[in-house]
Design an enzyme around this catalytic site. Structure first.
Site, mmCIF file in Angstrom:
data_model
loop_
_atom_site.group_PDB
_atom_site.id
_atom_site.type_symbol
_atom_site.label_atom_id
_atom_site.label_comp_id
_atom_site.label_asym_id
_atom_site.label_seq_id
_atom_site.Cartn_x
_atom_site.Cartn_y
_atom_site.Cartn_z
ATOM 1 N N ARG A 151 -16.650 11.674 14.822
ATOM 2 C CA ARG A 151 -16.791 13.122 14.593
ATOM 3 C C ARG A 151 -15.618 13.922 15.127
ATOM 4 O O ARG A 151 -15.204 14.902 14.523
ATOM 5 C CB ARG A 151 -18.074 13.618 15.253
ATOM 6 C CG ARG A 151 -19.339 13.124 14.594
ATOM 7 C CD ARG A 151 -20.563 13.674 15.284
ATOM 8 N NE ARG A 151 -20.651 13.236 16.676
ATOM 9 C CZ ARG A 151 -21.652 13.544 17.482
ATOM 10 N NH1 ARG A 151 -22.625 14.314 17.034
ATOM 11 N NH2 ARG A 151 -21.690 13.105 18.718
ATOM 12 N N GLY A 152 -15.104 13.540 16.285
ATOM 13 C CA GLY A 152 -14.103 14.364 16.964
ATOM 14 C C GLY A 152 -12.686 13.962 16.608
ATOM 15 O O GLY A 152 -12.269 12.822 16.851
ATOM 16 N N ASN A 158 -21.798 1.348 14.121
ATOM 17 C CA ASN A 158 -21.842 1.396 15.576
ATOM 18 C C ASN A 158 -22.170 2.771 16.143
ATOM 19 O O ASN A 158 -22.650 2.875 17.267
ATOM 20 C CB ASN A 158 -20.484 0.929 16.143
ATOM 21 C CG ASN A 158 -20.350 1.192 17.621
ATOM 22 O OD1 ASN A 158 -20.943 0.512 18.452
ATOM 23 N ND2 ASN A 158 -19.564 2.215 17.965
ATOM 24 N N TYR A 195 -33.893 7.875 20.840
ATOM 25 C CA TYR A 195 -32.970 6.748 20.708
ATOM 26 C C TYR A 195 -33.705 5.488 20.272
ATOM 27 O O TYR A 195 -33.294 4.791 19.338
ATOM 28 C CB TYR A 195 -32.275 6.540 22.052
ATOM 29 C CG TYR A 195 -31.314 5.383 22.108
ATOM 30 C CD1 TYR A 195 -30.015 5.509 21.633
ATOM 31 C CD2 TYR A 195 -31.691 4.163 22.677
ATOM 32 C CE1 TYR A 195 -29.115 4.455 21.702
ATOM 33 C CE2 TYR A 195 -30.802 3.100 22.750
ATOM 34 C CZ TYR A 195 -29.523 3.256 22.273
ATOM 35 O OH TYR A 195 -28.637 2.207 22.334
ATOM 36 N N LYS A 216 -33.308 3.337 16.860
ATOM 37 C CA LYS A 216 -32.849 1.954 16.941
ATOM 38 C C LYS A 216 -33.851 0.983 16.335
ATOM 39 O O LYS A 216 -33.471 -0.017 15.728
ATOM 40 C CB LYS A 216 -32.539 1.588 18.396
ATOM 41 C CG LYS A 216 -31.275 2.230 18.928
ATOM 42 C CD LYS A 216 -30.035 1.782 18.153
ATOM 43 C CE LYS A 216 -28.749 2.297 18.753
ATOM 44 N NZ LYS A 216 -27.548 1.852 17.994
ATOM 45 N N THR A 218 -19.676 0.502 29.027
ATOM 46 C CA THR A 218 -18.774 1.130 28.060
ATOM 47 C C THR A 218 -18.280 2.495 28.521
ATOM 48 O O THR A 218 -17.420 3.082 27.881
ATOM 49 C CB THR A 218 -19.488 1.320 26.717
ATOM 50 O OG1 THR A 218 -20.562 2.266 26.878
ATOM 51 C CG2 THR A 218 -20.034 0.006 26.179
#
Length: 348
Positions: free
Chosen positions: A59-60, A111, A175, A179, A210
């Site tokens: 998105r960014g 992802n 979430y 998922k 991460t």
């Protein structure tokens, strides 16, 4: 002589890959969504190291530019494509651009994700919708649009789900719902495309370092919610090094594995749930009672909540903080109150 030695080394590596049953993807094209940071960036890097041209979508624009610079610095042929998977029109435009400019892809990695942490009572319908749009509808639409080309190329689709897609984790309801749907999507398409030449790999990671703890969003008791999530996400025994995870994911996809569970803790949880789902559910109920119970509508990013914590927690999250700096984790900036349609905390 040096050239001869290099050629011999390359031939030996190719032979090793063949023995392992890994497909050769040199010269192929891969698309990684959520590829500007975290696990997505590392998967893009690993694909590029194997000779793939890598398209990273996110998105960014700023984070995307930084990711492309990082990948090119590693010698990867990388291109950045701005796209918000939660927006149907942008997904349609992305698929059309990929077909027109690149002729399709050989590898698709779904992802991209968003994480909001807090009790269900503090979540809005918009929170659930945003999670589903990003982690179910976006991958559904993108995979469906690219599937004809993937059939022609006998390509591969890798979907990064979560242990939260097999066991619903307290204080991660949007979430987990998204998922669970993503697991069903990946496994369902794998079954229904049997014989088409397309291989689907469903990846079920446990906790990974991460750096995403800085980009999540927390609501309810924001400091307390951030504390438990950040501590768990960076725990050395419970969590996995993200670079090792990326290598395992790419290797599994190239071997044609249909299902991959990462981390011993995640494997143990799935085995326990298969043997005694009632016992696992009892443990989840106990966990939920121990978690914070605040219902404030205030929302903070993980980076903002981190400023309210002390030295002890920062010591626990040291490995994950280091990962955040290495893997281009730039905290999401929220524009608006809780429930507004602004950017969400990012996974990956």
């Amino acid at each position: 002589m040096a050239g001869t030695a290099a050629a011999a080394g390359a031939a030996g590596l190719a032979a090793l890959c063949r023995r392992r049953g890994e497909a050769d993807i040199a010269g192929c094209t891969a698309l990684v969504t959520g590829g500007s940071r975290g696990l997505g960036l590392l998967i893009a890097r690993e694909l590029g190291r194997r000779g793939c041209r890598v398209l990273v979508a996110a998105r960014g624009a700023d984070a995307l530019d930084a990711a492309v610079a990082d990948l090119r610095g590693e010698g990867v042929d990388a291109r950045g494509l701005v796209c918000d998977l939660a927006r149907d029109a942008e997904v349609t435009a992305l698929a059309a651009r990929i077909r027109d400019e690149y002729g399709g892809v050989d590898v698709l990695v779904n992802n991209a994700g968003v994480i909001r942490v807090g009790p269900a009572a503090a979540m809005s319908e918009d929170d659930v919708a945003q999670a589903l749009d990003t982690m179910f509808w976006g991958p559904f639409r993108l995979t469906r649009a690219l599937l004809p080309g993937l059939r022609e190329r006998r390509g591969r689709v890798v979907t990064i789900t979560s242990i939260g897609g097999r066991i619903s984790v307290p204080h991660l309801l949007p979430y987990s719902c998204a998922k669970f749907a993503q697991v069903a999507l990946s496994r369902g398409l794998d079954a229904e495309t049997a014989g088409s030449g397309v291989r689907f790999t469903t990846v079920v990671p446990g906790l990974m370092r991460t750096g995403s703890h800085l980009g999540i969003e927390v609501t309810g008791s924001t400091r307390a919610e951030y504390t438990w999530f950040a501590a768990a996400a960076g725990m050395p025994v419970l969590s996995m090094d993200a670079e090792r995870a990326a290598r395992a994911i790419v290797a599994a996809a190239l071997r044609g594995r249909r299902h991959l569970v990462l981390t011993p803790a995640a494997r143990a949880a799935l085995i326990a749930d298969g043997i005694s789902p009632g016992l696992v559910q009892a443990a989840l109920r106990t966990t939920a009672r121990l978690l914070p119970h605040g219902q404030s509508p205030a929302v903070r990013t993980g980076a903002q909540a981190r400023r309210q914590t002390g030295v002890f927690l920062r010591a626990l999250t040291r490995l994950n903080d280091r990962a955040a700096r290495r893997f281009n984790q730039v905290p999401a900036q929220r524009g608006g109150a809780a429930g507004a349609g602004g950017p969400r905390g990012r996974e990956g």
